[in-house]
Design an enzyme around this catalytic site. Structure first.
Site, PDB file in Angstrom:
ATOM      1  N   PHE A 141       0.589  -1.142   0.080  1.00 60.10           N
ATOM      2  CA  PHE A 141      -0.005   0.001  -0.085  1.00 60.10           C
ATOM      3  C   PHE A 141       0.823   1.235  -0.010  1.00 60.10           C
ATOM      4  O   PHE A 141       1.724   1.464   0.959  1.00 60.10           O
ATOM      5  CB  PHE A 141      -0.949  -0.184   1.244  1.00 60.10           C
ATOM      6  N   ASP A 226       9.369   2.639   1.560  1.00 62.42           N
ATOM      7  CA  ASP A 226       8.011   3.246   2.186  1.00 62.42           C
ATOM      8  C   ASP A 226       7.990   3.055   3.615  1.00 62.42           C
ATOM      9  O   ASP A 226       7.455   1.913   4.016  1.00 62.42           O
ATOM     10  CB  ASP A 226       7.025   2.773   1.276  1.00 62.42           C
ATOM     11  N   LYS A 255       2.933   9.952   8.448  1.00 63.75           N
ATOM     12  CA  LYS A 255       2.098   9.566   9.598  1.00 63.75           C
ATOM     13  C   LYS A 255       2.760  10.050  10.848  1.00 63.75           C
ATOM     14  O   LYS A 255       2.362  11.226  11.388  1.00 63.75           O
ATOM     15  CB  LYS A 255       2.126   8.067   9.568  1.00 63.75           C
TER      16      LYS A 255
HETATM   17  N1  PLP Z   1       2.354   4.059   2.542  1.00 66.62           N
HETATM   18  C1  PLP Z   1       1.888   3.342   3.627  1.00 66.62           C
HETATM   19  C2  PLP Z   1       2.831   2.326   4.039  1.00 66.62           C
HETATM   20  C3  PLP Z   1       0.774   3.775   4.564  1.00 66.62           C
HETATM   21  O1  PLP Z   1       0.469   2.828   5.268  1.00 66.62           O
HETATM   22  C4  PLP Z   1      -0.081   4.591   4.094  1.00 66.62           C
HETATM   23  C5  PLP Z   1      -1.168   4.876   4.914  1.00 66.62           C
HETATM   24  O2  PLP Z   1      -1.647   4.066   5.552  1.00 66.62           O
HETATM   25  C6  PLP Z   1       0.644   5.433   2.893  1.00 66.62           C
HETATM   26  C7  PLP Z   1       1.633   5.176   2.137  1.00 66.62           C
HETATM   27  C8  PLP Z   1      -0.437   6.610   2.364  1.00 66.62           C
HETATM   28  O3  PLP Z   1      -0.302   7.860   3.405  1.00 66.62           O
HETATM   29  P1  PLP Z   1      -1.424   8.756   3.356  1.00 66.62           P
HETATM   30  O4  PLP Z   1      -2.746   8.429   3.714  1.00 66.62           O
HETATM   31  O5  PLP Z   1      -0.894   9.887   4.317  1.00 66.62           O
HETATM   32  O6  PLP Z   1      -1.486   9.566   2.055  1.00 66.62           O
END
Ligand code: PLP
Length: 398
Positions: A141, A226, A255
């Protein structure tokens, strides 16, 4: 006392807010540490923490003080100017990681957008214009913008938004042969979460991240981690990849970076950073004095106190308690995690368990339908954990 399902606030929300979230019937009005309170004054122990966002707990006094002082000093100017908190956060992030430079933005998706753009631009600048493909992982994700959903290895996230951005391939996490086969001379980067979060708390097999690094080095592809969910102490190290001893070329954060204020960052090596010259990328709000003042306080606490050791100890307590429950109740199939990023896979749908915990005063959530996820504030105490364990023991025993 049972959870309120009828509230004038909820009625109004259902009329006026876009329906992108299936929400719990709960209006939260206050938080402190690991606790939140609803509009009726009922307290809940929070094992969601805004989905791995409030790592220092709700309204941490030092972060609150930093926000208040900065709000009374300077909230926003353009990135046409230098601001001190932003410079300090960039310095703290680079001093504590492989990275040499940081680009600031406002969310996880934006951080990943920046990573995708810089990976393409890096090769364009070297005259390798057709090297724009990326490999990411099945069940990953990376966000909900068009580029980041294109990089996300979950059909349900991309569905309805086709055609998605071209050039993304997906391989199963932990399958190094599949990755080797997917890499071509057109691959500009491999992108992965060091522990898959939304994908169900999936850990890398021993040696996997090292093997990925080697493949990237052999083929010249950039490696992007990520760390949006895994970063900022969540796994008991400042960043999850530290457990594996291999560094990426690019790392994305959001986050918990400012403990709840909207903030994202893309950190990278000097060589990669050169691809972002003036005009290549930008963000009006990226790294404002307000959010970076909060983030400076967060980074100070994470790097100068014993909070990471505490998170590791609490994570072990929770995981070993969950494994005890698994030994008693077969419905709990597997417990996975590192630090305070923990998943418990159950037989069947997790929603009922989540709702039963809510009734008992615990916020937890569920990913992929059957993985209960526990990502409490890192300041969670042994009493909080023991209370959750006895709640789960009862709920899962039913
Ligand atoms: N990458 C990861 C691993 C995530 O867990 C999330 C959100 O849950 C995101 C990207 C996307 O972040 P945002 O909701 O701040 O755009």
């Amino acid at each position: 006392m049972t959870t309120s399902t009828s509230s004038a606030w909820i009625d109004a929300a259902e009329r006026h807010i876009a329906g992108t979230y299936k929400r719990f019937p709960l209006v939260l009005v206050r938080g402190e540490g690991c606790w939140v309170w609803d509009e009726n004054g009922r307290a809940y122990r929070d094992f969601v923490a805004g989905i791995a966002v409030c790592n220092l707990g709700h309204c941490h006094p030092e972060v609150t003080r930093a926000i208040c002082e900065q709000a009374a000093t300077l909230v926003h100017v353009s990135n046409l100017y230098y601001t001190q908190p932003q410079i300090e956060v960039a310095r703290m992030l680079t001093e504590n990681t492989f990275a040499d430079r940081v680009f600031f933005c406002n969310s996880g998706a934006e951080a990943n957008e920046a990573a995708i753009k810089i990976a393409r631009k890096y090769f364009k600048d070297r005259g390798e214009g057709d090297r724009y493909e990326m490999v990411s992982m099945v069940q990953s994700f990376h966000g909900r913008t068009m580029a980041t959903l294109s990089a996300t290895g979950q059909e349900k996230i991309r569905k309805g938004f086709e055609p998605v951005l071209q050039g993304f391939r997906f391989v199963p996490f932990n399958d190094i042969d599949a990755l080797r086969k997917a890499l071509t001379p057109r691959t500009c980067a491999v992108m992965l979460e060091p522990i898959q979060g939304e994908g169900g708390i999936r850990l890398p097999d021993p040696g996997y991240l090292q093997a990925v690094r080697r493949l990237c080095d052999e083929t010249g592809a950039l490696l992007i981690y990520d760390e949006i969910q895994t970063g900022m102490g969540r796994t008991g190290a400042l960043f999850a990849h530290e457990h594996e001893g291999v560094c990426p070329d690019i790392m994305t954060l959001a986050k918990a970076l400012a403990n709840g204020l909207p903030m994202g960052a893309m950190a990278c090596t000097e060589t990669v950073a050169r691809a972002f010259a003036p005009g290549a990328h930008a963000s009006t709000f990226g790294g404002t004095p307000l959010v970076t003042a909060a983030s400076r306080a967060v980074l100070r606490i994470l790097t100068q106190t014993d909070i990471l050791a505490h998170a590791r100890a609490m994570g072990e307590r929770l995981m070993s308690g969950l494994r005890d429950i698994a030994a008693r109740h077969a419905v709990l199939r597997e417990v996975r995690g590192r630090g305070l990023m923990i998943g418990a896979e159950i037989d069947g749908d997790g929603t009922e368990v989540v709702m039963a915990c809510l009734e008992k005063g615990f916020l937890i959530n569920c990913v992929q339908g059957n993985v209960l996820r526990f990502v409490p504030p890192l300041v969670v105490g042994p009493d909080d954990i023991d209370a959750l364990l006895s709640c789960l023991d009862e709920v899962l025993g039913r």
